[in-house]
Design an enzyme around this catalytic site. Structure first.
Site, PDB file in Angstrom:
ATOM      1  N   CYS A  93       0.833  -1.207   0.000  1.00 47.21           N
ATOM      2  CA  CYS A  93       0.000   0.000   0.000  1.00 47.21           C
ATOM      3  C   CYS A  93       0.870   1.260   0.000  1.00 47.21           C
ATOM      4  O   CYS A  93       1.568   1.540   0.980  1.00 47.21           O
ATOM      5  CB  CYS A  93      -0.908  -0.051   1.232  1.00 47.21           C
TER       6      CYS A  93
ATOM      7  N   CYS B 125       0.126   3.745   2.770  1.00 48.42           N
ATOM      8  CA  CYS B 125       0.605   3.173   4.047  1.00 48.42           C
ATOM      9  C   CYS B 125       2.098   3.429   4.208  1.00 48.42           C
ATOM     10  O   CYS B 125       2.563   3.758   5.306  1.00 48.42           O
ATOM     11  CB  CYS B 125       0.352   1.663   4.096  1.00 48.42           C
TER      12      CYS B 125
END
Length: 120
Positions: free
Chosen positions: A30, A33
């Site tokens: 991600c 993230c």
């Protein structure tokens, strides 16, 4: 203070045994993230008395599904064992610091009263 990895076995005990707990739900693939990770790590160094935890949604799929994590990163904040904040998306450093201040300022007794009223 460094971040701690949570699992389905340590999730509840961590929340129950600490006054303020922030949890970052993330995955290695991600992009957002990965951008949020250093912001979160830096905040963990600035805020004593706050547990900064992380849940790898790939490794902890059962926990993530049970908490209905559908977007990452998702940040949860607990105060006195009560969930007081949940939001998908990353925060900038100043926003995260502001959130932590707001969570610390919450009155735990008032949270207990609100929870009791909802159960009644």
């Amino acid at each position: 203070m460094a971040t701690v990895a949570l699992t389905k076995d340590t999730f509840s005990s961590t929340i129950d045994s600490n006054d303020v707990v922030l949890i970052d739900f993330w995955a290695s693939w991600c992009g957002p993230c990965q951008r949020f990770s250093p912001i979160y790590e830096e905040a963990s160094e600035r805020h004593d008395g706050v547990v900064f935890a992380k849940v790898d949604t790939e490794d902890q799929q059962e926990l993530s599904a049970g908490l209905e994590i559908t977007s990452i990163p998702t940040l949860m904040a607990f105060r006195g064992g009560y969930l007081v904040f949940r939001q998908a998306g990353l925060l900038q450093g100043r926003q995260l610091d502001d959130l932590i201040g707001q969570v610390k300022a919450l009155d735990v007794e008032e949270l207990k009263k609100q929870a009791a009223a909802q159960q009644a």
